[in-house]
Design a protein around this motif. Structure first.
Motif, PDB file in Angstrom:
ATOM      1  N   ILE A 215       0.115   4.544   3.050  1.00 21.99           N
ATOM      2  CA  ILE A 215       0.023   3.702   1.849  1.00 21.99           C
ATOM      3  C   ILE A 215       0.018   2.249   2.317  1.00 21.99           C
TER       4      ILE A 215
ATOM      5  N   GLN B 259      -2.704   2.151  -5.685  1.00 20.92           N
ATOM      6  CA  GLN B 259      -2.408   2.090  -4.256  1.00 20.92           C
ATOM      7  C   GLN B 259      -3.671   2.309  -3.433  1.00 20.92           C
TER       8      GLN B 259
ATOM      9  N   GLN C  59       0.289  -1.188  -2.552  1.00 15.67           N
ATOM     10  CA  GLN C  59       0.803  -0.448  -3.711  1.00 15.67           C
ATOM     11  C   GLN C  59       1.405  -1.419  -4.718  1.00 15.67           C
TER      12      GLN C  59
ATOM     13  N   ASN D 223       4.049  10.289  -3.535  1.00 11.45           N
ATOM     14  CA  ASN D 223       3.847   9.533  -2.291  1.00 11.45           C
ATOM     15  C   ASN D 223       4.229  10.370  -1.072  1.00 11.45           C
TER      16      ASN D 223
END
Ligand code: GDP
Length: 181
Positions: free
Chosen positions: A75, A116, A78, A65
């Protein structure tokens, strides 16, 4: 693609109070992941990413990430899930005829994955750049696969390869309400 219009398919039938064409236009992207152009050469996109079982098993979610975020990808959704082989098979149906299909489905269902949605300018291509080549032996230094992948099959991440597939893949795992950019 044409400019965003009020008729953009938001993936659910009853648009909420913020689901106006104007809002979509401002954001430059539709919740389903279809690319909409804000300016002639600037496209905010959404792409589906999966952190695969080989990576979740080794506790690499945070490190992966960090690479997405350092590259400017946000993001916006997720979750950690455990797929069945059948669910993995449907996701990878495009590879049904390939010799590694059975192995791939077994692998993707072997342990939890993190699914995600990443958002950003040219997110689809940018994510694939961050991921690196399918085979880690061919992946550029610094990419996720160069650093973390164990083999061509167990290669730590999945990323959509085109706007059409991104829209389909995002809707396989997420409802419009779960995308909170
Ligand atoms: P990607 O878009 O870079 O993920 O690559 P592909 O769409 O070509 O393949 C999908 C996934 O299938 C890859 O990420 C691998 O997990 C798996 N895969 C691809 N090629 C092979 C292979 O030759 N052997 C095995 N075991 N798996 C493969």
């Amino acid at each position: 693609m044409p400019h965003a219009a009020a008729s953009v398919n938001r993936g659910f039938s009853m648009p909420g109070p913020h689901a106006t064409g104007a809002a979509i236009k401002l954001r430059g992207v539709s919740p389903g992941g279809i690319t909409l152009t804000k300016e002639a050469d600037m496209a905010v996109e959404r792409t589906l990413s999966i952190i695969k079982p080989d990576a979740t098993r080794r506790n690499l979610t945070g490190k992966i990430n960090a690479k997405f975020e350092e590259a400017g990808l946000r993001i916006i959704a997720q979750k950690r899930i455990q797929m069945t082989p059948a669910q993995a098979g449907t996701f990878y149906a495009v590879h049904k005829e390939r010799p590694f299909y059975g192995e791939l489905c077994e692998f993707m269902a072997r342990a939890p994955v993190v699914v995600q949605v990443l958002e950003g300018e040219n997110a689809i291509a940018k994510n694939r750049e961050v991921m690196g080549a399918t085979n880690p032996a061919d992946a550029a230094p610094g990419t996720v696969r160069a650093e973390f992948a164990e083999s061509v099959g167990e290669n730590s991440v999945h990323g959509s390869d085109a706007p059409e597939t991104a829209a389909i893949e995002i809707s396989y795992f997420f409802s419009g309400l779960e995308l909170v950019g």
